[in-house]
Scaffold this active site. Structure first.
Site, PDB file in Angstrom:
ATOM      1  N   ASP A 156      34.877  27.586  18.565  1.00 12.80           N
ATOM      2  CA  ASP A 156      35.865  28.492  18.039  1.00 12.80           C
ATOM      3  C   ASP A 156      36.266  28.273  16.857  1.00 12.80           C
ATOM      4  OD1 ASP A 156      37.887  26.847  20.414  1.00 12.80           O
ATOM      5  OD2 ASP A 156      38.031  26.540  18.339  1.00 12.80           O
TER       6      ASP A 156
ATOM      7  N   ASP B 222      21.496  40.549   9.070  1.00 10.15           N
ATOM      8  CA  ASP B 222      20.557  40.111  10.236  1.00 10.15           C
ATOM      9  C   ASP B 222      19.380  41.268  10.233  1.00 10.15           C
ATOM     10  OD1 ASP B 222      20.193  38.666  12.719  1.00 10.15           O
ATOM     11  OD2 ASP B 222      20.285  40.652  13.651  1.00 10.15           O
TER      12      ASP B 222
ATOM     13  N   GLU C 126      17.962  38.595   5.738  1.00  3.15           N
ATOM     14  CA  GLU C 126      17.014  37.944   6.529  1.00  3.15           C
ATOM     15  C   GLU C 126      15.857  38.766   6.468  1.00  3.15           C
ATOM     16  OE1 GLU C 126      17.254  38.195  10.899  1.00  3.15           O
ATOM     17  OE2 GLU C 126      16.527  36.016  11.115  1.00  3.15           O
TER      18      GLU C 126
HETATM   19  O1  ISL Z   1      11.623  35.672  15.374  1.00  4.32           O
HETATM   20  C1  ISL Z   1      12.086  35.951  16.161  1.00  4.32           C
HETATM   21  C2  ISL Z   1      11.929  37.024  16.863  1.00  4.32           C
HETATM   22  O2  ISL Z   1      12.369  37.194  18.152  1.00  4.32           O
HETATM   23  C3  ISL Z   1      13.630  35.137  16.556  1.00  4.32           C
HETATM   24  O3  ISL Z   1      13.385  34.162  16.133  1.00  4.32           O
HETATM   25  C4  ISL Z   1      14.579  36.065  15.572  1.00  4.32           C
HETATM   26  O4  ISL Z   1      15.224  36.792  16.751  1.00  4.32           O
HETATM   27  C5  ISL Z   1      14.332  36.444  14.361  1.00  4.32           C
HETATM   28  O5  ISL Z   1      14.017  35.829  13.326  1.00  4.32           O
HETATM   29  C6  ISL Z   1      15.505  37.616  14.055  1.00  4.32           C
HETATM   30  O6  ISL Z   1      16.786  37.096  14.152  1.00  4.32           O
HETATM   31  C7  ISL Z   1      18.144  37.589  14.093  1.00  4.32           C
HETATM   32  O7  ISL Z   1      18.128  38.508  14.865  1.00  4.32           O
HETATM   33  C8  ISL Z   1      18.127  38.365  16.253  1.00  4.32           C
HETATM   34  C9  ISL Z   1      18.878  37.081  16.820  1.00  4.32           C
HETATM   35  O8  ISL Z   1      18.479  37.017  18.269  1.00  4.32           O
HETATM   36  C10 ISL Z   1      18.694  35.979  15.802  1.00  4.32           C
HETATM   37  O9  ISL Z   1      19.540  35.172  16.225  1.00  4.32           O
HETATM   38  C11 ISL Z   1      19.048  36.329  14.428  1.00  4.32           C
HETATM   39  O10 ISL Z   1      18.881  35.575  13.509  1.00  4.32           O
HETATM   40  C12 ISL Z   1      18.717  39.674  16.928  1.00  4.32           C
HETATM   41  O11 ISL Z   1      19.894  40.041  16.247  1.00  4.32           O
HETATM   42 CA    CA Z   2      36.991  26.846  22.377  1.00  8.31          CA
END
Ligand code: ISL
Ligand code: CA
Length: 574
Positions: free
Chosen positions: A43, A215, A269
C-alpha cells in the site's frame, strides 16, 4: 550534472537537456512493494516507509504503477475511478503524503495512466452499456457484430485470450476489449470521451505529479472499419493495434490539452510500435511523447506471447545499434529490461544460480545504467531478486498466463508440460512476488498473509543484507548511478558497439568528443577476451563488477574477463 530543475533550453552533444533524460527512474508496483497494515497487500503508506531505500540509491524519479480504485482483474490496470485511490492502497491523503515525501527527498513522482481502456465497473462504462441510446454509448467501442449479431465483428484477439469482443446481451451488441473483457477499450474517436480522459489526467498533474507512464498508449486509435487482421500481423497483433489511423493526432491533442507546455514527462509504453514508427512519436521538439519503453530488447526471446526462444547475444546487441539508426540520434528512449510484465532481470538476462547471481546482476546494472536512454530500475532488481519456482498453473496469478492456458492448453493445441516450461520463462508473475526486505517472515513484506508468493530465497536475497554488504548488487546500482551523474557522456554520449558479432562480449562506448567511457560486459558463463579498442589505450579503470577497483592499471593490450565480469574505463584526462 544533476537532474534538478528545468534544463530544457540548453543542449549537450546535440540533445536538448530535460530532467527526464538525466534522471534514473525506479518503478514501484505497489501491490507487492510493502504492506503497512497487515492485510497482506502492499500500500501507499508502505511505499512511504521505504522511500529511503529508493532515495539512497541516488534515484531521481519514481514511476508508481496504478494506485487507483480498481476491481484488480489485471492488478490495477483496470481502473474503476481515475480520481480515486484504491481502498487497499490507502486514501488520497496517503497519496498526497507520498508525493510530499518523494519531493522532500529531491525526487520526482510519475503515475501510471491507463487510458486505452477502463474497468467495466467504471461509471462511464456502466452508463455506456445501459442502452444503445445512452449519452455515453460511444465512449466505448460498440459494434453490432456479424451474422445478425451472433458473431463478433472481426477476428481480433484479446491479449489475455479469446476474442477481443464480448457480446452484451442487454443490447445485443459487442464491445471491444484488447485485454480482459472487464477492460473495455475506450473510444478515442469520441471527443467528449477524450475530453473526460484528458480531464482525469490533468487532475493528477494539477496535484503536482511530474508526468505519466502511459499504458499501451499506441493502441488508442482504432480503425472504425474494424477489418480482420492483415495476414502479416496475425501472429503479432500488437503491431496492428499500435498503428491506428489517428494515433499521432490523438497523442498531439493529449500533449497539448493535458501537459499544457509543462516540462512533465510523457513516458509511453510502446508495445507494438516498431522503431521506424516510434521515431515520429518521440522526435525532439515535435513528437507528442518524450520517450518510449520499448519491447525490442526485453521481448527479444519471445516466439509469441508466452513461448520462449533462445537468442544469440549479437541479435540482442543489434537492438541498441538499430535504435541509433532507426529512432534517430536525438530521439529519446527508456532503458527498460525489466518491469512488472517481464521475468526477473537476473534470471532473464544473467545467471541467477548461487555462483553468478550477484556478479551477473551487477553486470546488468552496468548495462542498464550505461546504455543510451533513461534507465528504469524495477523494484527488487537492485537486490538481484530472481524468478519464482512456480510449478503448476494454479501457482500463477496473472490473467495473461491463465488466458494463454485457456487458449492453448485447454483447447489441446499444446501440452501442459510444454506450456508450463515456456510460461516459467516468460511469466509476468515472477516480477510480482513480494519485495524482499529482510530474512524474516514473509521477507518483511507483510505481518499478515501475503496476497501472493514470497520467494524462498529471501533468507539471503533481501534489502537488509544487500545494504550491509558493500559488494552487493544494491551498492553496485548506487555507485553506477553516481557515476552516471558525474559523466555527461553516460547520459548524452553517442553509443557505439565495438564488437557487434562477439557471441559473449558486449563492448561499447559512450562518447562526447574526447570524453568517453568504454563498457565491457562478459554476458556469458565462459571466460572471454578482447583487444583494447582503437583510441582507448591508457583509459582509467573506473568500476569492476560495480565496485571501485583495487588497482587501476591503464587499459592496454588484451583484456581478459571472467564469466559475467563487467568493467567501465574512462579516457584519461577527460
Ligand atoms: O505483452 C503483453 C500483452 O499481453 C503484456 O505483457 C502486456 O500486457 C503489454 O506489454 C501491455 O502492458 C500494459 O497493459 C496491460 C497490463 O496488463 C500491463 O501490466 C501493462 O504494463 C493492459 O493494461
Ligand atoms: Ca496493506
Amino acid at each position: 550534472m544533476t537532474a534538478a530543475g528545468d534544463t530544457s533550453r540548453e543542449t549537450v552533444n546535440g540533445h536538448v537537456r530535460h530532467w527526464w533524460k538525466e534522471a534514473v527512474f525506479y518503478q514501484v508496483w505497489p501491490r507487492s512493494f510493502q504492506d503497512s497494515n497487515g492485510d497482506g497487500i502492499g500500500d501507499i503508506p508502505g511505499v512511504i516507509a521505504r522511500l529511503d531505500h529508493i532515495a539512497d540509491l541516488g534515484v531521481d524519479a519514481i514511476w508508481l504503477s496504478p494506485h487507483y480504485d480498481s476491481p484488480n482483474v489485471d492488478n490495477g490496470y483496470d481502473v474503476r475511478d481515475y480520481r480515486a485511490v484504491g481502498a487497499e492502497f490507502g486514501t488520497m491523503a496517503d497519496f498526497d503524503a507520498l508525493l510530499a515525501a518523494v519531493k522532500a527527498r529531491g525526487m520526482r513522482l510519475i503515475v501510471d495512466m491507463v487510458v486505452n481502456h477502463s474497468s467495466d465497473e467504471h461509471a462511464w462504462f456502466v452508463e455506456s452499456r445501459a442502452s444503445k441510446e445512452s449519452g455515453r454509448r460511444d465512449w466505448y467501442v460498440w459494434h453490432p457484430g456479424r451474422d445478425g449479431g451472433a458473431a463478433p465483428p472481426n477476428d481480433w484477439r484479446s491479449f489475455f485470450g479469446g476474442s477481443a469482443w464480448a457480446r452484451d446481451d442487454a443490447t445485443g451488441e459487442w464491445y471491444m476489449h484488447l485485454f480482459h473483457e472487464k477492460q473495455p477499450d475506450l473510444n478515442w474517436e469520441s471527443e467528449p470521451a477524450r475530453a473526460a480522459i484528458f480531464d482525469a489526467m490533468r487532475f493528477w498533474l494539477d496535484k503536482g505529479v511530474d508526468g505519466f507512464r502511459l499504458d499501451v498508449i499506441a493502441f488508442v486509435s482504432k480503425d472504425p472499419a474494424f477489418p480482420d487482421y492483415p495476414p502479416r500481423h496475425r501472429d503479432a497483433p500488437e503491431y496492428y493495434h499500435a498503428d491506428g489511423p489517428r494515433l499521432f493526432e490523438h497523442l498531439c491533442d493529449m500533449r497539448r490539452e493535458v501537459y499544457r507546455g509543462a516540462d512533465k514527462v510523457a513516458l509511453g509504453e510502446a508495445f507494438g510500435v516498431p522503431l521506424p514508427r516510434a521515431a515520429r512519436l518521440v522526435a525532439e521538439g515535435s513528437g507528442p511523447l518524450d520517450m518510449l519503453i520499448h519491447f525490442d530488447a526485453v521481448r527479444i526471446d519471445r516466439a509469441g506471447m508466452w513461448r520462449w526462444k533462445p537468442v544469440p547475444l549479437p541479435v540482442f546487441k543489434r537492438v541498441f545499434t538499430d535504435m541509433e539508426r532507426l529512432l534517430g540520434r536525438t530521439a529519446w528512449r527508456a532503458v527498460s529490461l525489466s518491469n512488472h510484465d517481464n521475468p526477473r532481470l537476473v534470471s532473464h538476462f544473467g545467471d541467477d544460480g548461487p555462483r553468478w547471481r550477484v556478479r551477473s546482476a551487477c553486470l546488468l546494472a552496468t548495462l542498464t545504467l550505461t546504455l543510451k536512454g533513461t534507465p528504469i530500475v524495477y523494484q527488487g532488481d537492485e537486490i538481484g531478486m530472481t524468478n519464482y519456482p512456480f510449478a503448476t498453473i494454479e501457482d500463477y496469478d496473472d490473467v495473461e498466463g491463465k488466458g494463454a492456458w485457456s487458449d492453448w492448453v485447454e483447447t489441446g493445441k499444446v501440452g501442459a508440460q510444454e506450456f508450463l516450461e515456456n510460461l516459467w520463462r516468460t511469466s509476468r508473475d515472477h516480477a510480482r512476488t513480494a519485495m524482499q526486505w529482510d530474512d524474516g517472515p514473509n521477507a518483511g513484506f507483510t505481518t499478515g498473509t501475503p496476497w501472493f508468493h514470497v520467494h524462498p530465497d529471501h533468507g539471503t536475497v533481501n534489502a537488509a543484507a544487500a545494504r550491509a554488504d558493500d559488494a552487493s548488487v544494491y551498492h553496485a546500482y548506487r555507485r553506477l548511478i553516481a557515476l552516471r551523474k558525474a559523466r555527461p557522456e553516460l547520459v548524452y554520449g553517442d553509443f557505439r558497439d565495438h564488437l557487434p558479432d562477439d557471441p559473449r562480449l558486449f563492448v561499447y562506448e559512450r562518447r562526447i568528443g574526447a570524453d568517453a567511457c568504454l563498457v565491457a560486459l562478459n554476458m556469458s558463463g565462459e571466460a572471454a577476451s578482447f583487444a583494447t579498442p582503437e583510441g582507448f589505450a591508457g583509459a582509467a579503470l573506473v568500476l569492476v563488477d560495480g565496485v571501485s577497483p583495487q588497482k587501476t592499471e591503464p587499459l592496454a593490450g588484451s583484456v581478459d574477463l571472467e564469466p559475467w565480469d563487467s568493467r567501465i574505463w574512462r579516457l584519461p584526462g577527460s
